[in-house]
Motif scaffolding. Structure first.
Motif, PDB file in Angstrom:
ATOM      1  N   HIS A 171       0.819  -1.211   0.000  1.00 61.33           N
ATOM      2  CA  HIS A 171       0.000   0.000   0.000  1.00 61.33           C
ATOM      3  C   HIS A 171       0.852   1.260   0.000  1.00 61.33           C
ATOM      4  O   HIS A 171       0.509   2.255  -0.659  1.00 61.33           O
ATOM      5  N   ASP A 172       1.971   1.251   0.748  1.00 61.11           N
ATOM      6  CA  ASP A 172       2.791   2.459   0.804  1.00 61.11           C
ATOM      7  C   ASP A 172       3.447   2.755  -0.539  1.00 61.11           C
ATOM      8  O   ASP A 172       3.636   3.927  -0.906  1.00 61.11           O
ATOM      9  N   ASP A 175       0.696   4.260  -2.689  1.00 55.98           N
ATOM     10  CA  ASP A 175       0.403   5.614  -2.234  1.00 55.98           C
ATOM     11  C   ASP A 175       1.462   6.601  -2.689  1.00 55.98           C
ATOM     12  O   ASP A 175       1.148   7.740  -3.075  1.00 55.98           O
ATOM     13  N   ARG A 179       1.048   9.925  -5.154  1.00 49.18           N
ATOM     14  CA  ARG A 179       1.499  11.289  -4.862  1.00 49.18           C
ATOM     15  C   ARG A 179       2.276  11.869  -6.038  1.00 49.18           C
ATOM     16  O   ARG A 179       2.149  13.063  -6.353  1.00 49.18           O
ATOM     17  N   ALA A 196      -5.372   0.758  -3.565  1.00 51.10           N
ATOM     18  CA  ALA A 196      -4.953   2.029  -2.984  1.00 51.10           C
ATOM     19  C   ALA A 196      -5.584   2.205  -1.605  1.00 51.10           C
ATOM     20  O   ALA A 196      -6.697   1.745  -1.344  1.00 51.10           O
ATOM     21  N   SER A 197      -4.871   2.910  -0.740  1.00 52.71           N
ATOM     22  CA  SER A 197      -5.387   3.178   0.598  1.00 52.71           C
ATOM     23  C   SER A 197      -5.966   4.584   0.667  1.00 52.71           C
ATOM     24  O   SER A 197      -5.963   5.334  -0.316  1.00 52.71           O
ATOM     25  N   ASN A 199      -4.770   7.228   2.184  1.00 52.54           N
ATOM     26  CA  ASN A 199      -3.783   8.292   2.040  1.00 52.54           C
ATOM     27  C   ASN A 199      -3.485   8.586   0.571  1.00 52.54           C
ATOM     28  O   ASN A 199      -3.412   9.744   0.155  1.00 52.54           O
ATOM     29  N   GLY A 200      -3.286   7.543  -0.227  1.00 48.19           N
ATOM     30  CA  GLY A 200      -2.999   7.754  -1.633  1.00 48.19           C
ATOM     31  C   GLY A 200      -4.144   8.396  -2.380  1.00 48.19           C
ATOM     32  O   GLY A 200      -3.950   9.308  -3.190  1.00 48.19           O
ATOM     33  N   SER A 223     -10.962   2.815   2.652  1.00 48.70           N
ATOM     34  CA  SER A 223     -10.250   3.476   1.554  1.00 48.70           C
ATOM     35  C   SER A 223     -11.155   4.441   0.792  1.00 48.70           C
ATOM     36  O   SER A 223     -10.666   5.388   0.166  1.00 48.70           O
TER      37      SER A 223
END
Length: 478
Positions: A171-172, A175, A179, A196-197, A199-200, A223
């Motif tokens: 996930h990171d 994300d 960005r 995608a989570s 944050n993304g 999400s």
């Protein structure tokens, strides 16, 4: 007397043409980098008038005189098949071609993570990251094609599910890629991705204010909080669970979060999503501009049909690959109806439960167009329930092998406004069984496509050719 030579006419001294080092490049308006030299040297030989001297040919690239805007206009007018070849001429042309590209389908996530995607194509408005979110094997030997995605696999992927959480990028990582996309593509209008989570998706919603279309695979309720900031989102496709591929849960909680954040939705497609009356009701009350709703392989609880009455502007309802229309729909007086609904589309759905079929047609009684494609269990009695829709103007039936002429005849006469009829590949409907009343109806229709029995159509077209008769006239013995 001293001798004095006779003064004759003065000879005109011809200046030697300047050699290469004497050329004044400062007076030339063309930059030195765009000048191409072509020099032809002759072998050393005694001076002779018949032998040509060294020649210097200076050629200027004519395209260097054109501005970037003019070259972009020329490239735009070229056929699309020429774009890949012309982009290989020089670096300048490659960068200009990159400015013309607005849609890409990414296969390698490193191309995005390194920043090359944004540098190569700075004006992207449509990015498909679905295949790039799956870890590609070192030696792919299997091509998996599905109506939702197409990826390359190897034997390591074969198990209970072809694609699981372990086969997707973390996930990171996803994300961070989002960005980069959000900062580099502020005019983004469409994007598709997997896993995608919050944050993304929040970074995309904050930077890409013009985002209008989103396709999201393998997402959860939490999400969906990330896309609640997409104020201009109009088209959304949520794919929660796909059989033999991946499994995630989207319930009433996620549908409520979605409805409260994306109030300008016009088209919504829910694939493999759970939910019930509450989730559909929230969408109908908050998304008042919603015109098209598609449910594919839904896992909705009983009672969701009655929530369709809250969709006050709904014009099209599509049900695809549904094992059940709606279990336990409830009593007729609590179902309500969609007065603005114009099109009802059923494709590859189980239609053996007559109670749920009746509930569906009661909710959609104002429909003007009915499409039934490859529906299982659609026999004469179940089809007869469609007579509830009195205002029907167009009917399309394809691939429904249990339907007969008797069942069709008993219903179409109740539709006084019927103008278009299409019957294709319904092998249980025979031309010989068409009644005179049905034939009269055919004559007054504005549009008719009648190809019900494909086998009889094939045999009639081959009747005079001799084919299909144990060799026929083509394989006679000598």
């Amino acid at each position: 007397m001293p001798y004095s030579p006779t003064k004759g006419p003065k000879r005109r001294v011809q200046k030697r043409p300047p050699s290469c080092p004497e050329v004044d490049w400062c007076r030339d308006e063309v930059p030195f980098s765009h000048v191409v030299f072509k020099m032809q040297f002759q072998p050393l030989s005694p001076r002779n008038d018949t032998v040509p001297r060294k020649s210097l040919v200076i050629a200027i690239d004519p395209f260097s005189l054109l501005s970037d805007q003019l070259l972009l206009y020329i490239f735009y007018k070229l056929p699309y098949s020429y774009h890949s070849t012309t982009s290989l001429v020089c670096k300048r042309w490659m960068h200009l071609h990159g400015r013309l590209v607005q849609s890409v389908k990414l296969l390698d996530w490193d191309f995005l993570e390194s920043g090359r995607l944004i540098r190569r194509f700075p004006n992207l408005t449509d990015i498909d990251l679905v295949r790039a979110c799956v870890r590609l094997p070192y030696n792919p030997v299997i091509l998996l094609s599905h109506k939702f995605l197409s990826i390359q696999l190897d034997s390591r992927f074969l198990g209970d599910r072809f694609v699981s959480g372990d086969h997707l990028l973390p996930h990171d990582v996803i994300d961070e890629g989002l960005r980069i996309v959000a900062k580099g593509c502020p005019n983004l209008r469409k994007i598709g991705l997997i896993g995608a989570s919050e944050n993304g998706l929040s970074s995309v919603a904050a930077e890409c204010l013009t985002l209008q279309e989103l396709e999201l695979h393998y997402c959860t309720d939490l999400s969906l909080r990330g896309i609640s900031g997409c104020q201009n989102l109009q088209i959304l496709k949520l794919i929660g669970s796909v059989r033999e591929l991946y499994n995630s849960v989207i319930s009433d909680i996620g549908l409520t979060i979605l409805a409260q954040g994306c109030r300008r939705l016009v088209k919504l497609e829910l694939c493999g999503c759970e939910g019930s009356y509450d989730g559909i009701k929230a969408i109908g009350q908050c998304c008042q501009m919603l015109e098209e709703l598609t449910l594919c392989d839904h896992r909705m609880d009983g009672g969701w049909l009655s929530a369709l009455s809250f969709c006050g502007n709904l014009k099209t309802l599509k049900l695809q690959s549904c094992q059940s229309i709606g279990a336990n729909p409830g009593s007729d007086e609590h179902l309500g109806s969609c007065p603005t609904l114009e099109t009802l589309h059923l494709q590859q759905c189980q239609m053996r439960d007559k109670k749920s079929i009746r509930a569906l047609f009661l909710v959609c009684e104002a429909v003007r167009e009915l499409v039934l494609h490859d529906c299982w269990g659609l026999e004469d009695e179940a089809f007869g329930i469609a007579s509830i829709c009195r205002r029907l103007k167009s009917l399309s039936v394809e691939g429904c092998s249990l339907l007969t002429v008797e069942g069709l005849d008993s219903v179409v006469h109740s539709w006084k406004e019927l103008q278009r009829l299409r019957v294709v590949s319904c092998n249980n409907i025979k031309d010989s069984e068409v009644t005179p009343a049905l034939a009269t109806l055919f004559s007054i229709l504005k549009e008719l496509k009648w190809r019900p029995d494909s086998r009889s159509l094939l045999s009639s077209s081959l009747a005079e050719t001799g084919m299909g008769k144990k060799g026929g006239k083509f394989f006679k013995r000598a």
